[in-house]
Design an enzyme around this catalytic site. Structure first.
Site, PDB file in Angstrom:
ATOM      1  N   GLN A  12      -5.040  -1.823   9.674  1.00 48.93           N
ATOM      2  CA  GLN A  12      -4.631  -3.403   8.551  1.00 48.93           C
ATOM      3  C   GLN A  12      -5.203  -4.354   9.688  1.00 48.93           C
ATOM      4  O   GLN A  12      -5.658  -4.604  10.629  1.00 48.93           O
ATOM      5  CB  GLN A  12      -3.341  -3.614   7.845  1.00 48.93           C
ATOM      6  CG  GLN A  12      -2.998  -4.538   7.766  1.00 48.93           C
ATOM      7  CD  GLN A  12      -4.168  -4.283   6.237  1.00 48.93           C
ATOM      8  OE1 GLN A  12      -3.462  -3.622   5.325  1.00 48.93           O
ATOM      9  NE2 GLN A  12      -4.091  -5.630   6.082  1.00 48.93           N
ATOM     10  N   LYS A  72       0.398  -1.102  -0.221  1.00 50.13           N
ATOM     11  CA  LYS A  72      -0.077  -0.592   0.437  1.00 50.13           C
ATOM     12  C   LYS A  72       0.770   1.691   0.009  1.00 50.13           C
ATOM     13  O   LYS A  72       0.514   2.491  -1.102  1.00 50.13           O
ATOM     14  CB  LYS A  72      -0.870  -0.180   1.368  1.00 50.13           C
ATOM     15  CG  LYS A  72      -2.143  -1.304   0.959  1.00 50.13           C
ATOM     16  CD  LYS A  72      -2.887  -1.639   2.435  1.00 50.13           C
ATOM     17  CE  LYS A  72      -3.764  -2.404   1.537  1.00 50.13           C
ATOM     18  NZ  LYS A  72      -4.358  -2.760   3.365  1.00 50.13           N
ATOM     19  N   ASP A  81     -11.396   2.096   3.145  1.00 55.32           N
ATOM     20  CA  ASP A  81     -11.602   0.395   3.030  1.00 55.32           C
ATOM     21  C   ASP A  81     -13.307   0.532   2.711  1.00 55.32           C
ATOM     22  O   ASP A  81     -13.702  -0.446   2.688  1.00 55.32           O
ATOM     23  CB  ASP A  81     -11.297   0.296   4.361  1.00 55.32           C
ATOM     24  CG  ASP A  81     -10.137  -0.690   4.336  1.00 55.32           C
ATOM     25  OD1 ASP A  81      -9.401  -0.812   3.206  1.00 55.32           O
ATOM     26  OD2 ASP A  81      -9.351  -1.246   4.976  1.00 55.32           O
TER      27      ASP A  81
END
Ligand code: NAP
Length: 285
Positions: A97, A53, A120
């Site tokens: 995460q 990322k 997200d």
């Protein structure tokens, strides 16, 4: 019939070029999109995802900030870090995460991220907005699947879509996105009776199960579009999807491979969401 391969790597590269152009445009207006990634503990797979990322951010000209916290960090400390990032004008996207250690309440963490920075697309407000067809951050893997189909020129309205898997991050939202585009959607899961009957109705079949080679040729209607979300290792340790690729290729009209199918789209859509958030922050001035 031998299926046409949907090349996710190529489509992701095209999308990333478009995102990079848009990033340089909004930079000229004084805003550099910034993504903050929080990594708790030292899970090897999570670290790889986080590194990818960061790399994607750099390649597209965005800022990325990695915040590492030890495995034993308290829930309070993590929530307080998220609150700081919610208030930071240089940060447009925040992601924690997953998975996070068991002593921390995952739902609480997701809900503590500002819905306006939830790139997200996991916050219940974004999920609700998605369900009601409002402006929302769409969850990255489902969104990536929709872009793959759009770029391949596959129409959706009126099609029978069968989703195998009902997780909150893939199965449920991808079905909703297809419904929003006027498909007739069926969800299958571990309690579904006669899975084969349902999957054989699918014009578009989505496999999001997490079991290597679970979907076989007998599950697939002639000419169907088969999207393989799975990322698994087979007995030989080789990366494979949820679909028995070779035999399903002989029956399907289109198929995504693993790797180079859905996978590359997930980070691409994360980058897109971060750009979108930065662009929307500009509009608020
Ligand atoms: P998950 O949370 O484990 O969900 C798996 C789903 O499969 C569940 O809904 C489960 O049903 C269903 N299932 C299990 N056994 C079944 C069976 N025998 N028949 C029918 N359905 C069955 O997994 P996930 O997070 O959605 O991920 C699925 C796969 O996608 C994994 O391989 C994961 O690594 C991969 N993935 C890839 C990406 C990407 O970027 N390409 C992103 C996310 C995930 P129940 O609900 O009844 O238990």
């Amino acid at each position: 019939m031998t299926a046409t391969i949907i090349n996710g790597k190529e489509i992701a590269a095209k999308k990333r070029m478009e995102i990079a152009e848009e990033v340089s445009r909004i930079k000229k207006l004084g805003v550099t999109p910034g993504l903050a990634v929080i990594l708790v503990g030292n899970n090897h797979a999570s670290r790889t995802y986080v590194t990818n990322k960061e790399k994607a951010c750099q390649e597209l000209g965005m800022n990325s900030v990695l915040i590492e916290m030890p495995e034993g960090v308290s829930e309070e400390e993590l929530l307080s870090k998220i609150e700081d990032l919610n208030l930071d004008d240089n940060i447009h996207g925040i992601l924690v995460q997953l998975p996070i250690p068991k002593h921390i309440d995952e739902k609480k963490v997701i809900e503590s991220i500002s819905p306006n920075k939830d790139v997200d697309g996991f916050h219940p407000i974004n999920i609700g907005r998605m369900m009601t067809g409002q402006n929302a951050f769409l969850p990255c893997t489902p969104y990536g699947i929709m872009v793959l189909l759009e770029e391949t020129g596959i129409s959706i309205a009126g099609k029978n879509v069968v989703v195998v898997g009902r997780s909150n991050i893939v199965g449920k939202p991808v079905g909703q996105l297809f419904l929003n585009q006027h498909a007739t959607v069926t969800y299958c899961h571990s309690k579904t009776k006669d899975l084969k009957f349902h999957t054989n109705q699918a014009d578009i079949l989505i496999a999001a199960v997490g079991i290597p080679n679970f979907i076989k040729a007998e599950h697939v209607k002639d000419g169907a579009v088969v999207i393989d979300v799975g990322i698994n290792r087979n007995e030989a340790g080789k990366l494979c999807g949820d679909v028995a690729f070779d035999e399903v290729c002989e029956k399907a009209g289109y198929i995504t491979p693993v790797p180079k199918g859905v996978g590359p789209m997930t980070i691409t859509m994360l980058m897109y969401n971060t750009l979108k958030s930065a662009a929307e922050s500009l509009e608020h001035y």
